[in-house]
Design a protein around this motif. Structure first.
Motif, PDB file in Angstrom:
ATOM      1  N   PRO A   1       0.826  -1.226   0.000  1.00  0.00           N
ATOM      2  CA  PRO A   1       0.000   0.000   0.000  1.00  0.00           C
ATOM      3  C   PRO A   1       0.854   1.269   0.000  1.00  0.00           C
ATOM      4  O   PRO A   1       0.895   2.015   0.974  1.00  0.00           O
ATOM      5  CB  PRO A   1      -0.814  -0.118   1.294  1.00  0.00           C
ATOM      6  CG  PRO A   1       0.030  -0.954   2.190  1.00  0.00           C
ATOM      7  CD  PRO A   1       0.761  -1.906   1.288  1.00  0.00           C
ATOM      8  N   SER A   2       1.555   1.435  -1.093  1.00  0.00           N
ATOM      9  CA  SER A   2       2.430   2.592  -1.316  1.00  0.00           C
ATOM     10  C   SER A   2       1.736   3.530  -2.301  1.00  0.00           C
ATOM     11  O   SER A   2       0.742   3.168  -2.920  1.00  0.00           O
ATOM     12  CB  SER A   2       3.760   2.125  -1.919  1.00  0.00           C
ATOM     13  OG  SER A   2       4.324   1.072  -1.159  1.00  0.00           O
TER      14      SER A   2
ATOM     15  N   SER B   1      -4.732  -1.686  -1.180  1.00  0.00           N
ATOM     16  CA  SER B   1      -5.055  -0.291  -1.474  1.00  0.00           C
ATOM     17  C   SER B   1      -4.403   0.683  -0.503  1.00  0.00           C
ATOM     18  O   SER B   1      -4.476   0.488   0.713  1.00  0.00           O
ATOM     19  CB  SER B   1      -6.574  -0.067  -1.423  1.00  0.00           C
ATOM     20  OG  SER B   1      -6.851   1.302  -1.701  1.00  0.00           O
ATOM     21  N   PRO B   2      -3.775   1.739  -1.029  1.00  0.00           N
ATOM     22  CA  PRO B   2      -3.236   2.791  -0.161  1.00  0.00           C
ATOM     23  C   PRO B   2      -4.295   3.856   0.165  1.00  0.00           C
ATOM     24  O   PRO B   2      -4.043   4.769   0.942  1.00  0.00           O
ATOM     25  CB  PRO B   2      -2.118   3.399  -1.007  1.00  0.00           C
ATOM     26  CG  PRO B   2      -2.623   3.264  -2.397  1.00  0.00           C
ATOM     27  CD  PRO B   2      -3.447   1.993  -2.445  1.00  0.00           C
ATOM     28  N   ILE B   3      -5.454   3.718  -0.481  1.00  0.00           N
ATOM     29  CA  ILE B   3      -6.553   4.676  -0.268  1.00  0.00           C
ATOM     30  C   ILE B   3      -7.645   3.982   0.550  1.00  0.00           C
ATOM     31  O   ILE B   3      -8.078   2.887   0.205  1.00  0.00           O
ATOM     32  CB  ILE B   3      -7.156   5.129  -1.624  1.00  0.00           C
ATOM     33  CG1 ILE B   3      -6.146   5.975  -2.382  1.00  0.00           C
ATOM     34  CG2 ILE B   3      -8.462   5.895  -1.417  1.00  0.00           C
ATOM     35  CD1 ILE B   3      -5.993   7.398  -1.902  1.00  0.00           C
ATOM     36  N   VAL B   4      -8.032   4.626   1.649  1.00  0.00           N
ATOM     37  CA  VAL B   4      -9.086   4.069   2.513  1.00  0.00           C
ATOM     38  C   VAL B   4     -10.196   5.107   2.607  1.00  0.00           C
ATOM     39  O   VAL B   4      -9.952   6.246   3.018  1.00  0.00           O
ATOM     40  CB  VAL B   4      -8.511   3.783   3.924  1.00  0.00           C
ATOM     41  CG1 VAL B   4      -9.619   3.438   4.900  1.00  0.00           C
ATOM     42  CG2 VAL B   4      -7.451   2.688   3.847  1.00  0.00           C
TER      43      VAL B   4
ATOM     44  N   VAL C   1      -6.906  -5.868  -2.415  1.00  0.00           N
ATOM     45  CA  VAL C   1      -7.294  -5.868  -1.003  1.00  0.00           C
ATOM     46  C   VAL C   1      -7.741  -4.467  -0.619  1.00  0.00           C
ATOM     47  O   VAL C   1      -6.962  -3.511  -0.675  1.00  0.00           O
ATOM     48  CB  VAL C   1      -6.120  -6.321  -0.105  1.00  0.00           C
ATOM     49  CG1 VAL C   1      -6.519  -6.288   1.376  1.00  0.00           C
ATOM     50  CG2 VAL C   1      -5.648  -7.724  -0.499  1.00  0.00           C
ATOM     51  N   LEU C   2      -9.018  -4.367  -0.263  1.00  0.00           N
ATOM     52  CA  LEU C   2      -9.619  -3.088   0.138  1.00  0.00           C
ATOM     53  C   LEU C   2      -9.605  -2.979   1.652  1.00  0.00           C
ATOM     54  O   LEU C   2      -9.567  -4.001   2.356  1.00  0.00           O
ATOM     55  CB  LEU C   2     -11.090  -3.047  -0.317  1.00  0.00           C
ATOM     56  CG  LEU C   2     -11.384  -3.042  -1.808  1.00  0.00           C
ATOM     57  CD1 LEU C   2     -12.815  -3.518  -2.036  1.00  0.00           C
ATOM     58  CD2 LEU C   2     -11.163  -1.660  -2.388  1.00  0.00           C
ATOM     59  N   ASP C   3      -9.711  -1.755   2.146  1.00  0.00           N
ATOM     60  CA  ASP C   3      -9.925  -1.609   3.579  1.00  0.00           C
ATOM     61  C   ASP C   3     -11.379  -2.005   3.881  1.00  0.00           C
ATOM     62  O   ASP C   3     -12.272  -1.887   3.022  1.00  0.00           O
ATOM     63  CB  ASP C   3      -9.688  -0.163   4.020  1.00  0.00           C
ATOM     64  CG  ASP C   3      -9.851  -0.028   5.532  1.00  0.00           C
ATOM     65  OD1 ASP C   3      -8.925  -0.437   6.255  1.00  0.00           O
ATOM     66  OD2 ASP C   3     -10.932   0.433   5.967  1.00  0.00           O
TER      67      ASP C   3
END
Ligand code: FO1
Length: 317
Positions: A197-198, A228-231, A268-270
């Motif tokens: 998650p960069s 994902s790096p975006i949550v 992979v999502l948050d």
């Protein structure tokens, strides 16, 4: 032979997942392919921030507040340098400085970045291989409305303030992928690749710009899974969401998945973005949702474990 995994990483967020993966997999099963697009020559030193961020994270030496540099640091060198009129905008701690001096000394002696990095990770007692994406120089350039900036000038000196219009990776087209990473990608025991998650634009894209890597990821039988790096529309750390807004890209995990699309087998999502799973399924991209904000070591290990289990569920050798 145990199944092997390659983690592709850069920056602070990626390093956190790498720590979790390293707690679950030994050095014969896990290696790290790291961004060097942030590297720069500064004060006569070769600085490799993403290699050092991962090194300190794996050695449990990281500054917990910043994620970069060392904890228990002192700043006499940089404060004295500023006092003498030197460039003080890039905070080099006194202990951190030793790493930059030693790396620079070895590079000046003609030793390649991969070998230098291997010596330094061993000197820090790290069992896992840390693989710079290339021994050849690749430098991320940030295009903004105010012109083109070297990465550290954008990220640190200008504090990510200028609005970005795009990025380029000078030298990438003639850079050779790290030999050990290439070998792992061709290895029949490779069971998965994890895109950490960069920041997709300035931590992962420079790596993917190395000729042959995207094709190797597309062709490798093992699943390639990104975290994902975006949550919930926000970046956990750093300028990812701000860059997406400036690039007119929706600040969503789905947009990140689209950014990587041609190389991904899973996403992979948050847990907060679970509702996005159908949108990804509609693009033939299997996804799971799980807590992905990593604060404690247990958080890092749990996300690593869930990601590996997801990879196993995708992998029909
Ligand atoms: N980041 C900052 O925001 N400010 C700094 O003064 C700074 C110094 C620094 C020194 C060594 C190092 O390895 C990293 C450092 N970073 C600093 C972080 C670095 O700019 C970023 O971590 C990467 O380049 C992007 O992830």
């Amino acid at each position: 032979m145990n199944p092997r995994y390659l983690a592709i990483t850069g920056g602070v967020g990626g390093a956190k997942l790498c720590v979790g993966l390293a707690r679950l997999l030994g050095p014969d099963q896990l290696s790290f392919l790291v961004n060097t697009g942030d590297d720069f020559e500064h004060l006569g030193l070769h600085v490799s921030p993403d290699i050092d961020t991962l090194t300190y994270a794996l050695a449990d030496l990281s500054n917990p507040e910043t994620g970069w540099g060392r904890r228990d640091e002192s700043w006499h060198f940089i404060e004295t340098l500023r006092g003498l009129g030197g460039e003080g905008w890039f905070n080099l701690g006194d202990r951190d400085l030793a790493l930059h001096v030693l790396r620079s000394q070895w590079l000046r002696a003609g030793i390649g970045l991969a070998e230098v990095t291997d010596r330094l990770r061993k000197a820090h007692g790290i069992a896992h291989a840390i693989l710079p994406m290339s021994d050849d120089p690749v430098r991320t350039e940030v295009h903004t409305h105010a012109g083109t900036l070297a990465f550290q000038h954008y990220f640190v000196r200008e504090r990510c303030a200028p609005a970005v219009t795009g990025f380029s990776f000078a030298g990438a087209e003639s850079a050779t992928l790290n030999v050990q990473a290439r070998a792992w990608l061709a290895d029949p025991t490779l069971a998965g690749v994890i895109v950490c998650p960069s920041n997709p634009f300035v931590s992962i894209d420079p790596i993917l710009a190395i000729p042959g890597l995207r094709a190797a990821l597309r062709d490798c039988p093992a699943p390639v899974v990104a975290v994902s790096p975006i949550v919930a529309g926000l970046a956990i750390k750093g300028p990812t969401a701000k860059m997406m807004e400036e690039l007119r890209v929706p600040q969503t995990a789905v947009a990140v998945a689209s950014h990587y699309e041609d190389i991904l087998d899973g996403f992979v999502l948050d847990a907060q973005d679970e509702a996005l799973i159908p949108a990804l399924a509609a693009r033939d991209l299997p996804a799971i949702a799980t807590p992905s904000v990593m604060v404690t070591l247990d958080d890092k290990t749990a996300l690593a474990r869930t990601t590996l289990a997801f990879i196993h569920s995708l992998y029909a050798p």
